[in-house]
Design a protein around this motif. Structure first.
Motif, PDB file in Angstrom:
ATOM      1  N   SER A   1      -1.297  28.686  43.008  1.00  0.00           N
ATOM      2  CA  SER A   1      -2.520  28.127  43.593  1.00  0.00           C
ATOM      3  C   SER A   1      -2.270  27.596  45.005  1.00  0.00           C
ATOM      4  CB  SER A   1      -3.086  27.024  42.699  1.00  0.00           C
ATOM      5  OG  SER A   1      -2.264  25.869  42.731  1.00  0.00           O
ATOM      6  N   TRP A   2      -1.061  27.167  45.273  1.00  0.00           N
ATOM      7  CA  TRP A   2      -0.732  26.696  46.620  1.00  0.00           C
ATOM      8  C   TRP A   2      -0.771  27.830  47.636  1.00  0.00           C
ATOM      9  CZ3 TRP A   2      -0.512  21.827  48.232  1.00  0.00           C
ATOM     10  CH2 TRP A   2      -0.425  20.838  47.261  1.00  0.00           C
ATOM     11  N   LEU A   3      -0.543  29.035  47.169  1.00  0.00           N
ATOM     12  CA  LEU A   3      -0.557  30.183  48.079  1.00  0.00           C
ATOM     13  C   LEU A   3      -1.944  30.439  48.656  1.00  0.00           C
ATOM     14  CD1 LEU A   3       1.754  32.734  46.225  1.00  0.00           C
ATOM     15  CD2 LEU A   3       2.361  31.118  48.035  1.00  0.00           C
ATOM     16  N   THR A   4      -2.995  30.029  47.949  1.00  0.00           N
ATOM     17  CA  THR A   4      -4.344  30.237  48.487  1.00  0.00           C
ATOM     18  C   THR A   4      -4.556  29.410  49.750  1.00  0.00           C
ATOM     19  OG1 THR A   4      -5.266  28.558  47.010  1.00  0.00           O
ATOM     20  CG2 THR A   4      -5.386  30.851  46.278  1.00  0.00           C
ATOM     21  N   GLY A   5      -4.057  28.185  49.750  1.00  0.00           N
ATOM     22  CA  GLY A   5      -4.154  27.349  50.953  1.00  0.00           C
ATOM     23  C   GLY A   5      -3.359  27.934  52.108  1.00  0.00           C
TER      24      GLY A   5
ATOM     25  N   TYR B   1       0.060  40.165  51.156  1.00  0.00           N
ATOM     26  CA  TYR B   1       1.089  39.812  50.183  1.00  0.00           C
ATOM     27  C   TYR B   1       0.703  38.541  49.424  1.00  0.00           C
ATOM     28  CZ  TYR B   1       4.628  43.120  51.905  1.00  0.00           C
ATOM     29  OH  TYR B   1       5.336  44.248  52.230  1.00  0.00           O
ATOM     30  N   LEU B   2       0.205  37.545  50.156  1.00  0.00           N
ATOM     31  CA  LEU B   2      -0.205  36.297  49.512  1.00  0.00           C
ATOM     32  C   LEU B   2      -1.361  36.535  48.547  1.00  0.00           C
ATOM     33  CD1 LEU B   2       0.013  33.947  52.604  1.00  0.00           C
ATOM     34  CD2 LEU B   2       1.425  33.777  50.550  1.00  0.00           C
ATOM     35  N   HIS B   3      -2.318  37.329  48.974  1.00  0.00           N
ATOM     36  CA  HIS B   3      -3.466  37.633  48.133  1.00  0.00           C
ATOM     37  C   HIS B   3      -3.021  38.354  46.859  1.00  0.00           C
ATOM     38  CE1 HIS B   3      -7.201  39.765  46.939  1.00  0.00           C
ATOM     39  NE2 HIS B   3      -7.718  38.591  47.230  1.00  0.00           N
ATOM     40  N   ALA B   4      -2.145  39.326  46.999  1.00  0.00           N
ATOM     41  CA  ALA B   4      -1.641  40.059  45.837  1.00  0.00           C
ATOM     42  C   ALA B   4      -0.887  39.130  44.890  1.00  0.00           C
ATOM     43  CB  ALA B   4      -0.735  41.202  46.290  1.00  0.00           C
ATOM     44  N   ALA B   5      -0.079  38.242  45.451  1.00  0.00           N
ATOM     45  CA  ALA B   5       0.682  37.307  44.618  1.00  0.00           C
ATOM     46  C   ALA B   5      -0.250  36.372  43.853  1.00  0.00           C
ATOM     47  CB  ALA B   5       1.661  36.508  45.480  1.00  0.00           C
ATOM     48  N   VAL B   6      -1.259  35.861  44.524  1.00  0.00           N
ATOM     49  CA  VAL B   6      -2.216  34.962  43.866  1.00  0.00           C
ATOM     50  C   VAL B   6      -2.918  35.699  42.725  1.00  0.00           C
ATOM     51  CG1 VAL B   6      -4.401  33.726  44.159  1.00  0.00           C
ATOM     52  CG2 VAL B   6      -2.584  33.440  45.840  1.00  0.00           C
ATOM     53  N   LEU B   7      -3.387  36.881  42.994  1.00  0.00           N
ATOM     54  CA  LEU B   7      -4.124  37.649  41.996  1.00  0.00           C
ATOM     55  C   LEU B   7      -3.236  38.055  40.826  1.00  0.00           C
ATOM     56  CD1 LEU B   7      -6.837  39.137  41.336  1.00  0.00           C
ATOM     57  CD2 LEU B   7      -5.783  41.123  42.397  1.00  0.00           C
TER      58      LEU B   7
ATOM     59  N   LEU C   1       4.972  43.573  41.697  1.00  0.00           N
ATOM     60  CA  LEU C   1       3.933  42.780  41.034  1.00  0.00           C
ATOM     61  C   LEU C   1       3.104  43.632  40.074  1.00  0.00           C
ATOM     62  CD1 LEU C   1       2.683  40.581  44.020  1.00  0.00           C
ATOM     63  CD2 LEU C   1       4.182  39.898  42.137  1.00  0.00           C
ATOM     64  N   ILE C   2       3.084  44.940  40.307  1.00  0.00           N
ATOM     65  CA  ILE C   2       2.350  45.850  39.421  1.00  0.00           C
ATOM     66  C   ILE C   2       2.985  45.847  38.025  1.00  0.00           C
ATOM     67  CG2 ILE C   2       1.659  48.257  39.024  1.00  0.00           C
ATOM     68  CD1 ILE C   2       1.732  48.613  42.109  1.00  0.00           C
ATOM     69  N   ILE C   3       4.278  45.604  37.949  1.00  0.00           N
ATOM     70  CA  ILE C   3       4.983  45.521  36.661  1.00  0.00           C
ATOM     71  C   ILE C   3       4.992  44.079  36.142  1.00  0.00           C
ATOM     72  CG2 ILE C   3       7.209  45.843  35.497  1.00  0.00           C
ATOM     73  CD1 ILE C   3       6.061  48.496  36.313  1.00  0.00           C
TER      74      ILE C   3
END
Length: 167
Positions: free
Chosen positions: A16-20, A49-55, A135-137
């Protein structure tokens, strides 16, 4: 089961911190681009990258807290036991098989990316595409773990409710 629950919570809160950070980086990209006519591909890609990690990393947290999108035309009208049975069936018939399928079809794709330590195709881009593709795995693995935890919890609730009703 406690480990899985703890993992999902910790990962969800950390992600959640990655969204900020993503908002700050995107704001920086826009200010630099339109205010100073400067741009860096790596900075723009970092938002991706941040968006993908958050999702991808946040999905198990959302599943744990039952906050995922649901078509609940009828679901909310059902008793908690019926909701648990629906969730158990959904996890067993839809969620877990879909996650296994995602792992199966994407494994070679991700492995090939790791084999070459794939980087961005853009000049000045980030050299970590193989991590992004991982992240796909990771996502379906985390979802399977959380689904198994949910199954145990919901099955125990149904069993306890039915045992109370039998008494």
């Amino acid at each position: 089961m406690e480990f899985i629950e703890h993992l999902s919570d910790r990962l969800g809160k950390a992600v959640s911190w990655l969204t900020g950070i993503m908002v700050v980086v995107m704001t920086l990209v826009v200010i630099l681009r339109y205010g100073f006519n400067l741009g860096w591909i790596s900075l723009q890609e970092s938002v991706l990258y941040l968006h993908a990690a958050v999702l991808m990393l946040g999905m198990s947290y959302v599943l744990k807290h039952d906050q995922h999108v649901r078509v609940d035309i009828f679901y909310n009208r059902y008793s908690p036991v019926t909701q648990d049975v629906i969730n158990i069936l959904g996890h067993l018939v839809l969620l877990i098989p879909t996650c296994v399928f995602i792992i199966y079809i994407s494994f070679n794709y991700v492995a090939q990316s790791w084999q070459f330590l794939e980087g961005s195709q853009e000049a000045g881009g980030l050299p970590f595409v193989y991590l992004l593709k991982s992240l796909i795995i990771v996502m379906p693995c985390l979802l399977i773990l959380q689904a198994l935890s949910n199954l145990v919890i919901r099955f125990n609730r149904v069993k306890a409710t039915r045992a109370k009703g039998a008494n």
